[in-house]
Design an enzyme around this catalytic site. Structure first.
Site, PDB file in Angstrom:
ATOM      1  N   GLU A 277      -2.745  12.685 -11.038  1.00 32.18           N
ATOM      2  CA  GLU A 277      -1.590  12.895 -10.166  1.00 32.18           C
ATOM      3  C   GLU A 277      -0.447  13.675 -10.818  1.00 32.18           C
ATOM      4  O   GLU A 277       0.202  14.481 -10.172  1.00 32.18           O
ATOM      5  CB  GLU A 277      -1.071  11.538  -9.676  1.00 32.18           C
ATOM      6  CG  GLU A 277       0.031  11.697  -8.645  1.00 32.18           C
ATOM      7  CD  GLU A 277       0.410  10.393  -7.956  1.00 32.18           C
ATOM      8  OE1 GLU A 277       0.096   9.317  -8.494  1.00 32.18           O
ATOM      9  OE2 GLU A 277       1.043  10.473  -6.896  1.00 32.18           O
TER      10      GLU A 277
ATOM     11  N   THR B  19       3.828   3.096  -7.285  1.00 29.73           N
ATOM     12  CA  THR B  19       5.008   3.177  -8.165  1.00 29.73           C
ATOM     13  C   THR B  19       6.160   2.324  -7.629  1.00 29.73           C
ATOM     14  O   THR B  19       6.927   1.766  -8.404  1.00 29.73           O
ATOM     15  CB  THR B  19       5.471   4.635  -8.335  1.00 29.73           C
ATOM     16  OG1 THR B  19       5.295   5.335  -7.130  1.00 29.73           O
ATOM     17  CG2 THR B  19       4.702   5.328  -9.416  1.00 29.73           C
TER      18      THR B  19
ATOM     19  N   ASP C 220       4.195   5.978 -15.922  1.00 31.18           N
ATOM     20  CA  ASP C 220       3.296   6.836 -15.154  1.00 31.18           C
ATOM     21  C   ASP C 220       2.732   7.955 -16.051  1.00 31.18           C
ATOM     22  O   ASP C 220       1.523   8.161 -16.140  1.00 31.18           O
ATOM     23  CB  ASP C 220       4.129   7.456 -14.018  1.00 31.18           C
ATOM     24  CG  ASP C 220       3.331   7.683 -12.753  1.00 31.18           C
ATOM     25  OD1 ASP C 220       2.186   7.245 -12.688  1.00 31.18           O
ATOM     26  OD2 ASP C 220       3.886   8.312 -11.837  1.00 31.18           O
TER      27      ASP C 220
ATOM     28  N   ASP D 204      -5.220   7.954 -10.719  1.00 32.22           N
ATOM     29  CA  ASP D 204      -3.834   7.670 -10.343  1.00 32.22           C
ATOM     30  C   ASP D 204      -3.280   6.802 -11.475  1.00 32.22           C
ATOM     31  O   ASP D 204      -3.662   5.635 -11.627  1.00 32.22           O
ATOM     32  CB  ASP D 204      -3.758   6.932  -9.000  1.00 32.22           C
ATOM     33  CG  ASP D 204      -2.340   6.974  -8.442  1.00 32.22           C
ATOM     34  OD1 ASP D 204      -1.397   7.129  -9.248  1.00 32.22           O
ATOM     35  OD2 ASP D 204      -2.173   6.866  -7.212  1.00 32.22           O
TER      36      ASP D 204
ATOM     37  N   ILE E 254      -0.360   5.438 -12.143  1.00 33.10           N
ATOM     38  CA  ILE E 254       0.210   4.208 -11.569  1.00 33.10           C
ATOM     39  C   ILE E 254       0.182   4.389 -10.063  1.00 33.10           C
ATOM     40  O   ILE E 254       0.949   5.170  -9.502  1.00 33.10           O
ATOM     41  CB  ILE E 254       1.661   3.934 -12.016  1.00 33.10           C
ATOM     42  CG1 ILE E 254       1.715   3.618 -13.500  1.00 33.10           C
ATOM     43  CG2 ILE E 254       2.230   2.746 -11.227  1.00 33.10           C
ATOM     44  CD1 ILE E 254       3.077   3.143 -13.983  1.00 33.10           C
ATOM     45  N   ASP E 255      -0.720   3.686  -9.447  1.00 36.67           N
ATOM     46  CA  ASP E 255      -0.768   3.700  -7.995  1.00 36.67           C
ATOM     47  C   ASP E 255       0.137   2.564  -7.525  1.00 36.67           C
ATOM     48  O   ASP E 255      -0.004   1.424  -7.980  1.00 36.67           O
ATOM     49  CB  ASP E 255      -2.205   3.456  -7.539  1.00 36.67           C
ATOM     50  CG  ASP E 255      -2.326   3.498  -6.032  1.00 36.67           C
ATOM     51  OD1 ASP E 255      -1.776   4.439  -5.430  1.00 36.67           O
ATOM     52  OD2 ASP E 255      -2.958   2.604  -5.466  1.00 36.67           O
TER      53      ASP E 255
ATOM     54  N   ASP F 196      -5.828   8.244  -4.548  1.00 38.47           N
ATOM     55  CA  ASP F 196      -5.285   7.053  -3.888  1.00 38.47           C
ATOM     56  C   ASP F 196      -6.367   6.143  -3.315  1.00 38.47           C
ATOM     57  O   ASP F 196      -6.058   5.040  -2.847  1.00 38.47           O
ATOM     58  CB  ASP F 196      -4.336   7.452  -2.758  1.00 38.47           C
ATOM     59  CG  ASP F 196      -3.027   7.995  -3.297  1.00 38.47           C
ATOM     60  OD1 ASP F 196      -2.613   7.539  -4.375  1.00 38.47           O
ATOM     61  OD2 ASP F 196      -2.444   8.886  -2.653  1.00 38.47           O
TER      62      ASP F 196
ATOM     63  N   LYS G  23      -5.027  -3.852  -3.394  1.00 39.98           N
ATOM     64  CA  LYS G  23      -5.567  -4.380  -2.122  1.00 39.98           C
ATOM     65  C   LYS G  23      -7.097  -4.285  -2.112  1.00 39.98           C
ATOM     66  O   LYS G  23      -7.775  -5.182  -1.649  1.00 39.98           O
ATOM     67  CB  LYS G  23      -5.001  -3.586  -0.933  1.00 39.98           C
ATOM     68  CG  LYS G  23      -3.533  -3.866  -0.650  1.00 39.98           C
ATOM     69  CD  LYS G  23      -3.078  -3.228   0.644  1.00 39.98           C
ATOM     70  CE  LYS G  23      -2.632  -1.796   0.519  1.00 39.98           C
ATOM     71  NZ  LYS G  23      -1.512  -1.527  -0.383  1.00 39.98           N
TER      72      LYS G  23
ATOM     73  N   ARG H 190      -4.474   0.602   7.181  1.00 41.92           N
ATOM     74  CA  ARG H 190      -3.582   1.569   6.510  1.00 41.92           C
ATOM     75  C   ARG H 190      -3.308   2.722   7.465  1.00 41.92           C
ATOM     76  O   ARG H 190      -4.196   3.511   7.762  1.00 41.92           O
ATOM     77  CB  ARG H 190      -4.234   2.086   5.230  1.00 41.92           C
ATOM     78  CG  ARG H 190      -3.368   3.071   4.490  1.00 41.92           C
ATOM     79  CD  ARG H 190      -3.966   3.482   3.172  1.00 41.92           C
ATOM     80  NE  ARG H 190      -3.073   4.391   2.494  1.00 41.92           N
ATOM     81  CZ  ARG H 190      -2.009   4.017   1.809  1.00 41.92           C
ATOM     82  NH1 ARG H 190      -1.715   2.753   1.681  1.00 41.92           N
ATOM     83  NH2 ARG H 190      -1.236   4.914   1.237  1.00 41.92           N
TER      84      ARG H 190
HETATM   85  N1  A2P Z   1       5.026   8.394   2.539  1.00 41.56           N
HETATM   86  C1  A2P Z   1       3.913   7.837   2.106  1.00 41.56           C
HETATM   87  N2  A2P Z   1       3.013   7.377   2.993  1.00 41.56           N
HETATM   88  C2  A2P Z   1       1.892   6.789   2.570  1.00 41.56           C
HETATM   89  N3  A2P Z   1       1.580   6.593   1.270  1.00 41.56           N
HETATM   90  C3  A2P Z   1       2.437   7.026   0.353  1.00 41.56           C
HETATM   91  C4  A2P Z   1       3.650   7.660   0.714  1.00 41.56           C
HETATM   92  N4  A2P Z   1       4.311   7.989  -0.408  1.00 41.56           N
HETATM   93  C5  A2P Z   1       3.549   7.592  -1.441  1.00 41.56           C
HETATM   94  N5  A2P Z   1       2.411   7.011  -1.007  1.00 41.56           N
HETATM   95  C6  A2P Z   1       1.315   6.497  -1.791  1.00 41.56           C
HETATM   96  O1  A2P Z   1       0.787   5.334  -1.189  1.00 41.56           O
HETATM   97  C7  A2P Z   1       0.127   4.581  -2.183  1.00 41.56           C
HETATM   98  C8  A2P Z   1       0.595   3.195  -2.206  1.00 41.56           C
HETATM   99  O2  A2P Z   1       0.171   2.681  -1.055  1.00 41.56           O
HETATM  100  P1  A2P Z   1       0.629   1.252  -0.654  1.00 41.56           P
HETATM  101  O3  A2P Z   1       1.892   1.398   0.088  1.00 41.56           O
HETATM  102  O4  A2P Z   1      -0.527   0.798   0.153  1.00 41.56           O
HETATM  103  O5  A2P Z   1       0.821   0.497  -1.895  1.00 41.56           O
HETATM  104  C9  A2P Z   1       0.425   5.218  -3.444  1.00 41.56           C
HETATM  105  O6  A2P Z   1      -0.657   6.059  -3.764  1.00 41.56           O
HETATM  106  C10 A2P Z   1       1.641   5.995  -3.159  1.00 41.56           C
HETATM  107  O7  A2P Z   1       1.804   6.964  -4.109  1.00 41.56           O
HETATM  108  P2  A2P Z   1       2.038   6.569  -5.662  1.00 41.56           P
HETATM  109  O8  A2P Z   1       0.683   6.576  -6.289  1.00 41.56           O
HETATM  110  O9  A2P Z   1       2.898   7.656  -6.145  1.00 41.56           O
HETATM  111  O10 A2P Z   1       2.657   5.213  -5.707  1.00 41.56           O
HETATM  112 MG    MG Z   2      -1.115   6.693  -5.616  1.00 40.47          MG
END
Ligand code: A2P
Ligand code: MG
Length: 379
Positions: free
Chosen positions: A107, A174, A83, A169, A171-172, A321, A295, A309
């Site tokens: 991020e 994680t 990340d 982002d 790493i989107d 995001d 997605k 979503r």
């Molecule tokens: N509690 C949460 N509710 C919704 N989305 C979240 C939550 N925690 C992190 N995310 C973020 O949702 C995105 C991933 O979505 P999905 O579940 O559709 O793959 C990421 O951006 C992730 O952050 P991150 O970038 O830190 O991974």
């Molecule tokens: Mg993200």
């Protein structure tokens, strides 16, 4: 012509309308499309390069992933060496390419890395970043650990609705990354508060459609780079650099024949609610659950037609995001001013019943429904 498909709203407004992408204008005529698209050529080349390098770094780390790579942040989401490495790399490349006009809303920051005990992890990140730069060969530099920390912190811009700001982002998804599943490096450019360019690197996404029966074949290669510039359409190319193809969204208009995407993680999106909505829409197929903005990439090439979503109460979506993913889908959707699909009509009814939920995107056969409320800043 103003391309005003993405409206950001200040969070300070009392009753902010949600970030939405519906009722999009038609694309510019082919001649103006070329002009609009060409004005971001240099930015697109730099963004593709930065995201591809970051993707390679992430692939390397994911292969060798150990539990000890995981740290915890205040929000408890997992953060990895990859990340930070991804952010440092993208930040460095963009700053090299645009030294006079560089603003990055990203991020991560280096706060946790600068704490006691962070030195070892910073050295590992620095090595990864330097290895990536050496392989690329464009920049004759070796970064110090302090250079890397600064590159990470150069992503602390507040953004805004004036001027140009990159949005990253690193790493989107994680959780998907740690599980060995889908994740994305998502990079977008805002110009005057609007998303004008997006690049999504999806290192684990198969090159062929997720709906193809042979998707699990060992011969099915993975690693996609999606990119879009406003007015110029969306393209996908393999991350290995071979040639790009223009992609096309799903032609399915009847929700009964559509497949729908949602988060893999139930903590990120209410699966019960999306299942109810899908049922009301008449969707027959089970949900396709994948992590991250991959997605949006998959939607842009027609692997599915609906993305639901529905984050749990209190979660606030961030600009990084959605920005890259949204333009990748919107540039590839056929335009239609008036929502007319059966699915959108049904969703229209349902959105009134689900307070606070809005479908944000409707173009012909693609539907994205989220509660996202975004501003062009990091807040
Ligand atoms: N509690 C949460 N509710 C919704 N989305 C979240 C939550 N925690 C992190 N995310 C973020 O949702 C995105 C991933 O979505 P999905 O579940 O559709 O793959 C990421 O951006 C992730 O952050 P991150 O970038 O830190 O991974
Ligand atoms: Mg993200």
């Amino acid at each position: 012509m103003s391309i005003n498909w993405l409206r950001f709203v200040s969070p300070s407004l009392k009753k902010p309308p949600l970030f939405h992408l519906c009722h999009l204008p038609p694309p510019p005529s082919s001649s103006s499309a070329v002009i609009v698209a060409m004005s971001y050529d240099k930015e697109l080349a730099a963004a593709k390069k930065a995201a591809s390098l970051a993707a390679r770094l992430c692939q390397k780390v994911q292969k060798a992933l150990l539990q000890s790579d995981v740290q915890s942040k205040n929000d408890k989401s997992p953060v990895t060496v990859a990340d930070y490495g991804s952010q440092a790399l993208v930040s460095f490349v963009l700053q090299q390419e645009f030294p006079d006009n560089f603003s990055l809303v990203a991020e991560e920051d280096s706060k946790d890395l600068r704490k006691d005990g962070g030195q070892e992890i910073v050295e590992r990140i620095t090595k990864l970043v330097n290895d990536s730069l050496t392989i690329d060969g464009s920049y004759n530099v070796t970064l110090s650990t302090e250079d890397v920390l600064k590159a990470i912190d150069n992503g602390r811009s507040e953004g805004g609705s004036q001027g140009r700001h990159w949005v990253l982002d690193p790493i989107d998804g994680t959780k998907g990354f740690l599980r060995g599943d889908q994740y994305a490096i998502a990079l977008a450019l805002l110009d005057g508060g609007k998303v004008v360019l997006g690049v999504l690197a999806c290192p684990n996404l198969p090159l062929t459609s997720l709906s193809d029966a042979g998707q699990h074949s060992p011969n099915n290669k993975v690693g996609c780079l999606f990119f879009a510039v406003v007015g110029g359409g969306t393209y996908m190319q393999p991350l290995d650099g071979s040639s790009a193809v223009k992609v096309q969204v799903s032609a399915v208009e009847n929700p009964e024949e559509a497949s729908f995407f949602e988060s893999y993680e139930a903590a990120h999106s209410m699966h019960d609610l999306s299942s109810l909505i899908a049922q009301k829409l008449g969707v027959k197929a089970p949900p396709v659950r994948i992590d991250s903005q991959a997605k949006y990439g998959a939607l842009s090439r027609g692997d599915g037609a609906i993305y639901l979503r529905l984050p749990h109460k209190g979660y606030r979506e961030k600009i990084w995001d959605h920005a890259a993913g949204c333009i990748v889908v919107s540039e590839r959707a056929k335009c239609k001013r008036t929502p007319s699909t059966r699915a959108s009509m049904k969703l229209g009814v349902w959105s009134q019943m689900l307070q606070g939920s809005h479908w944000i995107f409707q173009r012909e056969s693609i539907l994205i429904w989220t509660q996202a409320s975004l501003s062009p800043t990091r807040s």
